[in-house]
Design an enzyme around this catalytic site. Structure first.
Site, short mmCIF file in Angstrom:
data_model
loop_
_atom_site.label_atom_id
_atom_site.label_comp_id
_atom_site.label_asym_id
_atom_site.label_seq_id
_atom_site.Cartn_x
_atom_site.Cartn_y
_atom_site.Cartn_z
N ASN A 1 0.86 -1.18 0.00
CA ASN A 1 0.00 0.00 0.00
C ASN A 1 0.90 1.24 0.00
O ASN A 1 1.51 1.57 1.01
CB ASN A 1 -0.89 -0.03 1.25
CG ASN A 1 -1.73 1.22 1.40
OD1 ASN A 1 -1.80 2.05 0.49
ND2 ASN A 1 -2.38 1.37 2.55
N LYS B 1 0.09 4.26 -0.21
CA LYS B 1 -0.54 5.45 0.40
C LYS B 1 -0.33 6.67 -0.51
O LYS B 1 -0.40 6.52 -1.72
CB LYS B 1 -0.02 5.65 1.83
CG LYS B 1 -0.17 4.36 2.66
CD LYS B 1 0.09 4.53 4.12
CE LYS B 1 -0.06 3.18 4.82
NZ LYS B 1 0.06 3.25 6.27
N HIS C 1 -9.40 0.99 5.40
CA HIS C 1 -8.11 1.30 6.02
C HIS C 1 -8.31 2.32 7.15
O HIS C 1 -9.11 3.23 7.03
CB HIS C 1 -7.14 1.85 4.97
CG HIS C 1 -5.73 1.85 5.47
ND1 HIS C 1 -5.27 2.80 6.33
CD2 HIS C 1 -4.70 0.98 5.26
CE1 HIS C 1 -4.00 2.53 6.62
NE2 HIS C 1 -3.62 1.43 5.98
N GLY D 1 2.97 2.35 10.87
CA GLY D 1 3.93 3.45 10.71
C GLY D 1 4.67 3.84 11.97
O GLY D 1 5.26 4.91 12.04
N SER E 1 3.87 -1.89 10.33
CA SER E 1 5.33 -1.86 10.50
C SER E 1 6.01 -3.16 10.05
O SER E 1 6.95 -3.63 10.71
CB SER E 1 5.69 -1.53 11.96
OG SER E 1 5.25 -0.22 12.27
N GLY F 1 3.02 -1.17 4.21
CA GLY F 1 2.96 0.25 3.87
C GLY F 1 4.33 0.77 3.47
O GLY F 1 4.83 0.50 2.38
N GLY F 2 4.98 1.50 4.38
CA GLY F 2 6.25 2.17 4.11
C GLY F 2 7.28 1.30 3.40
O GLY F 2 7.92 1.76 2.43
P1 13P Z 1 3.28 0.52 7.57
O1 13P Z 1 3.78 -0.79 6.98
O2 13P Z 1 3.98 1.71 7.03
O3 13P Z 1 3.24 0.46 9.06
O4 13P Z 1 1.76 0.67 7.08
C1 13P Z 1 0.89 -0.38 7.22
C2 13P Z 1 -0.36 -0.07 6.48
O5 13P Z 1 -1.11 0.79 6.88
C3 13P Z 1 -0.62 -0.79 5.24
O6 13P Z 1 -1.90 -0.57 4.78
#
Ligand code: 13P
Length: 238
Positions: free
Chosen positions: A8, A10, A92, A168, A200, A221-222
């Site tokens: 993702n 974002k 989400h 995050g 994370s 995510g990141g």
């Molecule tokens: P992170 O992996 O950055 O913590 O984000 C998780 C997330 O929200 C994926 O949708």
């Protein structure tokens, strides 16, 4: 059942050049992956098919609940499907928090996405406050039951357990807690529904969520913005 590894992005990256670089790194590394891989970039990069074709599916991060009409600024499931998206993330916590999406709105979106022929990554998870208040199961149950209300066919639904406090923050959920939550979520879905973990995730911690916590994949995510790191995460799930 294949594991599902989804990235993702974002609201990242801010330009096509960087988007192409991430797509290229994933394309270069993805050969022989046994997991199903989905990349969910911002809407605008979904349309760049020449960037993104190759070994993985595309997903959107949101959709609107009407197919067309006077809804300025919105994107429908039909449009996503037409442009080549196979998946859409719904529910989400960032949409629940910043865009006031309620369980009812999420339920509407899930129904419309299924009507459009999209597969869904349906996110659920408790906040820090709900966790410390002992409300984790209550919250998960409500989010799942309300989100899937009157949804008769859940074959195209994947559930992602994303504890809000783990997103995050670098504070990823422990294997034991994840296992407990995943087992709890399984009470409300079908035996073969994939339940993912997100929050994370990095290549150093990703493998245990599949091998020990019993998840069927990851929502990243990141770390999915670094193509090489994302590939390592995909490999850790094998
Ligand atoms: P992170 O992996 O950055 O913590 O984000 C998780 C997330 O929200 C994926 O949708």
């Amino acid at each position: 059942m294949k594991n599902l590894i989804a990235g993702n992005w974002k609201l990242n990256p801010t330009n096509q050049k960087e988007a192409k670089e991430i797509f290229d790194e994933i394309k270069a590394g993805i050969k022989n992956a046994t997991a199903e891989v989905v990349v969910c970039p911002p809407f605008v990069y979904l349309a760049l098919r020449s960037f993104s074709e190759g070994g993985f599916a595309l997903g959107a991060q949101n959709l609107f609940w009407e197919e067309k009409g006077a809804f300025t600024g919105e994107i429908s499931g039909a449009m996503l499907k037409d442009i080549g998206a196979e998946y859409v993330i719904i529910g989400h916590s960032e949409r629940r928090k910043y865009f006031s999406e309620t369980d009812e709105i999420i339920n509407q979106k899930i129904k419309k996405a299924l009507d459009a022929g999209l597969k869904i990554i349906f996110c659920v998870g408790e906040t820090e406050e709900e966790k410390t208040g002992g409300k984790r199961e209550e919250v998960l149950q409500r989010q799942i039951q309300e989100g899937l209300k009157d949804v008769l066919d859940i074959d195209n639904i994947n559930v992602a357990y994303e504890p809000v406090w783990a997103i995050g923050t670098g504070n990823n959920c422990s294997v034991e807690e994840t296992k407990e939550s995943i087992e709890f979520i399984r009470k409300f879905v079908k035996k073969d529904t994939r339940v993912l973990y997100g929050g994370s995730v990095k290549s150093e911690n990703s493998g245990v969520y599949i091998k020990e916590a019993g998840s069927n994949g990851l929502l990243v995510g990141g770390a999915s913005l670094d193509g090489k790191e994302f590939i390592k995460i995909i490999q850790s799930a094998e």
